[in-house]
Scaffold this active site. Structure first.
Site, PDB file in Angstrom:
ATOM      1  N   ARG A   1      -1.766  -4.962  -9.782  1.00 11.14           N
ATOM      2  CA  ARG A   1      -1.253  -4.606 -11.011  1.00 11.14           C
ATOM      3  C   ARG A   1      -1.280  -5.698 -12.114  1.00 11.14           C
ATOM      4  O   ARG A   1      -0.304  -6.039 -12.681  1.00 11.14           O
ATOM      5  CB  ARG A   1       0.316  -4.175 -11.031  1.00 11.14           C
TER       6      ARG A   1
ATOM      7  N   HIS B   1       7.073   7.794  -1.274  1.00 17.46           N
ATOM      8  CA  HIS B   1       6.027   7.869  -0.123  1.00 17.46           C
ATOM      9  C   HIS B   1       5.570   9.229   0.465  1.00 17.46           C
ATOM     10  O   HIS B   1       4.595   9.403   0.750  1.00 17.46           O
ATOM     11  CB  HIS B   1       6.917   7.082   1.012  1.00 17.46           C
TER      12      HIS B   1
ATOM     13  N   PHE C   1      -4.331   1.708   0.074  1.00 18.67           N
ATOM     14  CA  PHE C   1      -4.221   3.061  -0.394  1.00 18.67           C
ATOM     15  C   PHE C   1      -5.528   3.693  -1.116  1.00 18.67           C
ATOM     16  O   PHE C   1      -5.844   4.771  -1.029  1.00 18.67           O
ATOM     17  CB  PHE C   1      -3.200   3.354  -1.392  1.00 18.67           C
ATOM     18  N   HIS C   2      -6.496   2.845  -1.202  1.00 23.07           N
ATOM     19  CA  HIS C   2      -7.979   3.277  -1.741  1.00 23.07           C
ATOM     20  C   HIS C   2      -8.841   4.094  -0.475  1.00 23.07           C
ATOM     21  O   HIS C   2      -9.578   4.583  -0.590  1.00 23.07           O
ATOM     22  CB  HIS C   2      -8.648   2.254  -2.526  1.00 23.07           C
TER      23      HIS C   2
HETATM   24 FE1  HAS Z   1       0.784   3.806   2.619  1.00 23.02          FE
HETATM   25  C1  HAS Z   1       1.912   1.695   0.287  1.00 23.02           C
HETATM   26  C2  HAS Z   1       2.762   2.453   4.979  1.00 23.02           C
HETATM   27  C3  HAS Z   1      -0.507   6.309   5.244  1.00 23.02           C
HETATM   28  C4  HAS Z   1      -0.733   5.739   0.308  1.00 23.02           C
HETATM   29  N1  HAS Z   1       0.389   3.712   0.573  1.00 23.02           N
HETATM   30  C5  HAS Z   1       1.179   2.786  -0.087  1.00 23.02           C
HETATM   31  C6  HAS Z   1       0.844   3.095  -1.522  1.00 23.02           C
HETATM   32  C7  HAS Z   1       0.185   4.373  -1.526  1.00 23.02           C
HETATM   33  C8  HAS Z   1      -0.084   4.417  -0.151  1.00 23.02           C
HETATM   34  C9  HAS Z   1      -0.575   4.849  -2.740  1.00 23.02           C
HETATM   35  O1  HAS Z   1       5.140   0.941   4.993  1.00 23.02           O
HETATM   36  C10 HAS Z   1       0.996   2.239  -2.665  1.00 23.02           C
HETATM   37  C11 HAS Z   1       2.324   2.442  -3.724  1.00 23.02           C
HETATM   38  C12 HAS Z   1       2.534   1.628  -4.646  1.00 23.02           C
HETATM   39  O2  HAS Z   1       1.968   1.724  -5.833  1.00 23.02           O
HETATM   40  O3  HAS Z   1       3.365   0.650  -4.305  1.00 23.02           O
HETATM   41  N2  HAS Z   1       0.887   4.404   4.760  1.00 23.02           N
HETATM   42  C13 HAS Z   1       1.872   3.601   5.364  1.00 23.02           C
HETATM   43  C14 HAS Z   1       1.932   4.010   6.867  1.00 23.02           C
HETATM   44  C15 HAS Z   1       1.138   5.205   6.619  1.00 23.02           C
HETATM   45  C16 HAS Z   1       0.516   5.215   5.518  1.00 23.02           C
HETATM   46  C17 HAS Z   1       2.546   3.444   8.100  1.00 23.02           C
HETATM   47  N3  HAS Z   1      -0.310   5.654   2.702  1.00 23.02           N
HETATM   48  C18 HAS Z   1      -0.766   6.378   3.791  1.00 23.02           C
HETATM   49  C19 HAS Z   1      -1.575   7.573   3.433  1.00 23.02           C
HETATM   50  C20 HAS Z   1      -1.573   7.436   1.960  1.00 23.02           C
HETATM   51  C21 HAS Z   1      -0.980   6.263   1.607  1.00 23.02           C
HETATM   52  C22 HAS Z   1      -2.192   8.627   4.253  1.00 23.02           C
HETATM   53  C23 HAS Z   1      -2.323   8.414   0.894  1.00 23.02           C
HETATM   54  C24 HAS Z   1      -2.830   9.309   1.090  1.00 23.02           C
HETATM   55  N4  HAS Z   1       1.912   2.458   2.669  1.00 23.02           N
HETATM   56  C25 HAS Z   1       2.849   2.171   3.604  1.00 23.02           C
HETATM   57  C26 HAS Z   1       3.627   1.198   3.312  1.00 23.02           C
HETATM   58  C27 HAS Z   1       3.378   0.596   1.917  1.00 23.02           C
HETATM   59  C28 HAS Z   1       2.396   1.557   1.532  1.00 23.02           C
HETATM   60  C29 HAS Z   1       4.673   0.115   4.067  1.00 23.02           C
HETATM   61  C30 HAS Z   1       4.113  -0.276   0.925  1.00 23.02           C
HETATM   62  C31 HAS Z   1       3.471  -1.318   1.019  1.00 23.02           C
HETATM   63  C32 HAS Z   1       4.251  -2.626  -0.107  1.00 23.02           C
HETATM   64  O4  HAS Z   1       4.836  -3.452   0.448  1.00 23.02           O
HETATM   65  O5  HAS Z   1       4.265  -2.185  -1.187  1.00 23.02           O
HETATM   66  C33 HAS Z   1       0.471   5.959   7.996  1.00 23.02           C
HETATM   67  O6  HAS Z   1       0.870   7.512   7.796  1.00 23.02           O
HETATM   68  C34 HAS Z   1      -0.615   5.833   8.572  1.00 23.02           C
HETATM   69  C35 HAS Z   1      -1.192   6.533   9.560  1.00 23.02           C
HETATM   70  C36 HAS Z   1      -2.667   6.765   9.747  1.00 23.02           C
HETATM   71  C37 HAS Z   1      -3.210   6.686  11.193  1.00 23.02           C
HETATM   72  C38 HAS Z   1      -4.849   6.521  11.142  1.00 23.02           C
HETATM   73  C39 HAS Z   1      -5.123   7.737  12.020  1.00 23.02           C
HETATM   74  C40 HAS Z   1      -6.549   7.792  12.005  1.00 23.02           C
HETATM   75  C41 HAS Z   1      -7.012   8.937  11.907  1.00 23.02           C
HETATM   76  C42 HAS Z   1      -8.717   9.013  11.602  1.00 23.02           C
HETATM   77  C43 HAS Z   1      -9.425   9.676  12.909  1.00 23.02           C
HETATM   78  C44 HAS Z   1     -10.910   9.541  12.797  1.00 23.02           C
HETATM   79  C45 HAS Z   1     -11.744  10.517  13.151  1.00 23.02           C
HETATM   80  C46 HAS Z   1     -13.303  10.227  12.789  1.00 23.02           C
HETATM   81  C47 HAS Z   1     -11.558  11.789  13.517  1.00 23.02           C
HETATM   82  C48 HAS Z   1      -2.626   6.082  12.044  1.00 23.02           C
HETATM   83  C49 HAS Z   1      -6.529  10.530  11.704  1.00 23.02           C
HETATM   84  C50 HAS Z   1     -14.436  10.765  13.718  1.00 23.02           C
HETATM   85  C51 HAS Z   1     -15.636  10.262  13.481  1.00 23.02           C
HETATM   86  C52 HAS Z   1     -16.710  10.390  13.852  1.00 23.02           C
HETATM   87  C53 HAS Z   1     -17.964  10.010  12.977  1.00 23.02           C
HETATM   88  C54 HAS Z   1     -16.692  10.916  15.110  1.00 23.02           C
END
Ligand code: HAS
Length: 548
Positions: free
Chosen positions: A433, A217, A369-370
């Protein structure tokens, strides 16, 4: 490249993009698989099957490309910011180690002797060369940890009492987090290598999974934080504005240092052998690690608003249109962040203990994750390459129009694909997978979701075109003979902050890096110690099996 660190950064980054180019090529094949189209038979005898392609795709994109990009950005930015030369001998040693590890691991991968996917779950077993190559590759990042810390400490000795400049602070927190995070993989390698050599009779799959996810993670934040660093320290300036708060950005990185690691059980909710209350503790900690991303959403959006208004944007939303969407770097970040909003929301669904039961091991997860690594992280790297390669080489960007088109197409392709994957996973429980297109029975079972599955084929084609355009632009830029230093960014575009660290209590508190690092280590011991202790001690008394 006139400075040695420029040459190092260029080589590291281009090696990473070369890995991405090959890994990306298999992406459309995965997408076609979910659309019911199996192209693997056409690739024989060079590539054997879906699982070999999926392993190459995951290892090259998620492990190799991301690490090499981190080793580029999180060394080059602090060196430039501090005006100090990193230890170049070690920097090159890290490059050659990464290359050697990559080549050693590549042989079994290409021979179909390491088709164990990027999670290499035991009892799937790969050739010893795969685990050894991967270990050498990952250990090259330990040299980067040393290089970054030595650079920072050298600066600190010369500037006692001063607040560390922002990019360097981020790099230090980042590398310390990675040191803590990578220990799981290091310990796992100590089992997998002897096992693959036949020196150990077996390994405990649950322990291997636990050690993998201990690193697995936080590794996602190892991928993410170089993108966040670039978003904080360069995006506001490239967009024409300023970073609204420097101290808040520091808080974000301290929170990542604290909460990235003790969360891995959220990948193991469905695993037996780990008591539910431990899983619940990791759920709570996972919610904590979403907080720095929520702060980032606020800070980056506010900084973009400052930029949009400085560019003449008026009214409630007029500043969005006034952002420089024509600049391929800014465009890449804007689109990447937009995708990160649903991606982050999906992450919170995954982390929610019970909801996870609905999505675990379905294609919802690759959908999640994509959006995160496939869209934001990759687009941040692509977008940065558009100014960084010219900056490092003195050669202007080739075919700016194609650069812009590549980003729109990448975003569109990922959007369609991830939308379809979320839908297919959540409503139809299509497994991840899984070699679906190879089995008529599987296709029959998932007939009702065929419209969504067909979208995967569409997205695969769009992403292939986007990738061809992107790789053409960066390789044509880097390999051209023409230099024109006047048309490139001579300096790294470090953004100025509105709320500065000098005089900020928060910046003073976050500056106590060793304290935060110690606290992070304590949290890890509390969240993992008892379970790992139990797993290791349970393993020992198995009659007739000696594990060490
Ligand atoms: Fe995840 C599974 C939970 C973030 C990648 N995640 C994965 C896997 C990958 C991955 C590769 O709890 C699969 C692994 C495998 O092969 O089995 N993930 C989370 C949570 C977050 C999270 C709570 N993951 C990521 C990030 C990754 C990533 C970042 C890659 C870089 N994930 C999980 C969980 C699993 C999981 C479980 C397991 C599931 C299972 O059952 O297998 C958090 O960190 C996310 C927090 C993000 C936010 C979004 C904030 C928004 C932002 C955008 C602002 C927008 C702006 C745009 C500024 C709260 C920052 C303005 C635009 C204008 C035009 C004005």
């Amino acid at each position: 490249a006139d400075a040695p660190e420029k040459k190092y950064a260029l080589y590291m980054m281009m090696l990473g993009f070369s890995a991405l180019a090959l890994g990306t090529f298999f992406g459309p094949l995965q997408a076609f698989n979910y659309g019911g189209l199996d192209l693997y038979p056409l690739l024989k005898p060079v590539f054997q099957n879906y699982y070999q392609g999926l392993s190459l795709h995951g290892v090259l994109n998620a492990i190799v490309f991301t690490q090499l990009f981190a080793q580029t950005i999180m060394i080059y930015l602090p060196a430039r910011e501090l005006g100090l030369r990193p230890n170049m001998k070690l920097a090159w040693a890290s490059f050659w180690m990464a290359l050697a590890g990559l080549l050693i691991a590549a042989v079994p991968l290409l021979l179909n002797e390491a088709s164990v996917l990027y999670t290499f779950y035991a009892p799937l077993k790969a050739s010893w060369a795969f685990y050894t190559g991967a270990a050498i590759f990952v250990l090259s990042s330990y040299l980067s940890i040393y290089i970054a810390l030595e650079l920072w400490l050298r600066w600190r000795r010369a500037n006692p009492g001063k607040i560390t400049p922002l990019a360097t602070f981020m790099a230090v927190a980042f590398w310390l987090m990675w040191f803590l995070a990578s220990l799981g993989l290091v310990v796992e390698a100590l089992f997998l290598i002897p096992w693959s050599l036949g020196l150990l009779p077996g390994v405990d799959p649950l322990l291997m999974r636990t050690l993998f996810w201990y690193t697995g993670h936080p590794i996602v934040y190892f991928w993410l934080l170089p993108a966040y660093t670039l978003a904080y320290v360069t995006l506001p300036k490239l967009a024409g504005g300023k970073l609204v708060s420097d101290p808040l950005a520091r808080l974000v990185f301290v929170l990542f240092l604290l909460f990235s690691v003790p969360v891995g059980f959220h990948h193991q909710f469905a695993d037996p052998g780990i008591a539910p209350y431990w899983k619940f503790i990791h759920t709570v900690l996972t919610m904590m690690v979403a907080v720095p991303s929520l702060i980032t959403a606020f800070t980056i959006a506010a900084s973009l608003e400052v930029a949009g208004r400085a560019n003449g944007g008026k009214g409630l939303l007029g500043w969005i249109a006034a952002l420089p969407w024509h600049n391929p770097t800014v465009l890449a970040f804007l689109l990447g962040f937009l995708a990160f909003i649903p991606g982050g929301a999906g992450g919170i669904v995954n982390a929610s203990f019970n909801l996870n039961q609905n999505v675990h091991n379905t294609v919802w997860i690759p959908g999640h994750f994509h959006l995160q690594v496939g869209t934001l992280v990759t687009m941040a790297a692509m977008g940065t390459a558009f100014w960084l390669i010219p900056h490092l080489t003195g050669k202007p960007l080739v075919a700016r129009g194609l650069a812009v088109a590549s980003q729109w197409l990448w975003f569109l392709g990922m959007f369609i694909m991830t939308f379809a994957l979320h839908w297919m996973g959540f409503l139809y429980a299509i497994p991840r997978r899984a070699h679906i297109s190879g089995s008529p029975l599987a296709m029959e079972a998932f007939k009702e979701s065929s419209a969504w599955m067909a979208l995967n084929i569409v997205s695969g084609v769009i992403l292939l075109v986007a990738a061809v355009l992107f790789f053409y632009v960066i390789f044509a830029t880097a390999l051209q003979g023409h230099r024109d230093p006047k048309r490139v960014l001579e300096e790294v575009p470090f953004a100025e902050a509105i709320s500065k660290p000098e005089g900020s209590g928060l910046a003073r508190v976050t500056e106590r890096v060793w304290f935060w690092f110690g606290l992070a280590a304590v949290l890890v011991v509390l969240a993992y110690g008892p379970v790992l202790y139990q797993m290791f001690t349970n393993m020992l008394p198995v009659p007739g099996v000696r594990l060490w």
